[in-house]
Design a protein around this motif. Sequence first.
Motif, short mmCIF file in Angstrom:
data_model
loop_
_atom_site.label_atom_id
_atom_site.label_comp_id
_atom_site.label_asym_id
_atom_site.label_seq_id
_atom_site.Cartn_x
_atom_site.Cartn_y
_atom_site.Cartn_z
N ALA A 188 0.88 -1.16 0.00
CA ALA A 188 0.00 0.00 0.00
C ALA A 188 0.92 1.21 0.00
N ILE A 189 0.79 2.05 -1.02
CA ILE A 189 1.73 3.15 -1.21
C ILE A 189 0.98 4.46 -1.36
N LEU A 190 1.34 5.44 -0.51
CA LEU A 190 0.79 6.79 -0.65
C LEU A 190 1.40 7.46 -1.88
N GLN A 191 0.62 8.31 -2.53
CA GLN A 191 1.14 9.10 -3.63
C GLN A 191 2.15 10.11 -3.07
N PRO A 192 3.13 10.53 -3.86
CA PRO A 192 4.20 11.40 -3.36
C PRO A 192 3.74 12.72 -2.76
N HIS A 193 2.59 13.26 -3.18
CA HIS A 193 2.11 14.54 -2.67
C HIS A 193 1.31 14.40 -1.37
N ILE A 194 1.14 13.17 -0.87
CA ILE A 194 0.40 12.92 0.38
C ILE A 194 1.40 12.62 1.49
N ARG A 195 1.36 13.42 2.55
CA ARG A 195 2.28 13.21 3.67
C ARG A 195 1.73 12.20 4.67
#
Length: 89
Positions: A77-84
Amino acid sequence: MMGVVQETIDWHTATPEELDGRRCIIRTTDGTIIDGWLHAIPPFTPDYQTTRFTLDDTDLCLGLLRILSVSPKHGTAILQPHIRSLTVT
């Protein structure tokens, strides 16, 4: 008046079905906080088993904002780069 406490869901280990339609609080890398609902976009082909999540936005202002990708096949499960950060209830 007492507030309602909801348990959080661990988005790292939850299945796409468990996350779809759940309330979320997102913090972007620039510090913006967004309160919304996760919307699952199912895999496009049987070979590509990653489910992507955007916000369920009736006004279509934020509906294309990608939040998270979940691949049960690879256990990621990977957050998108713009989501902290992401909290799911």
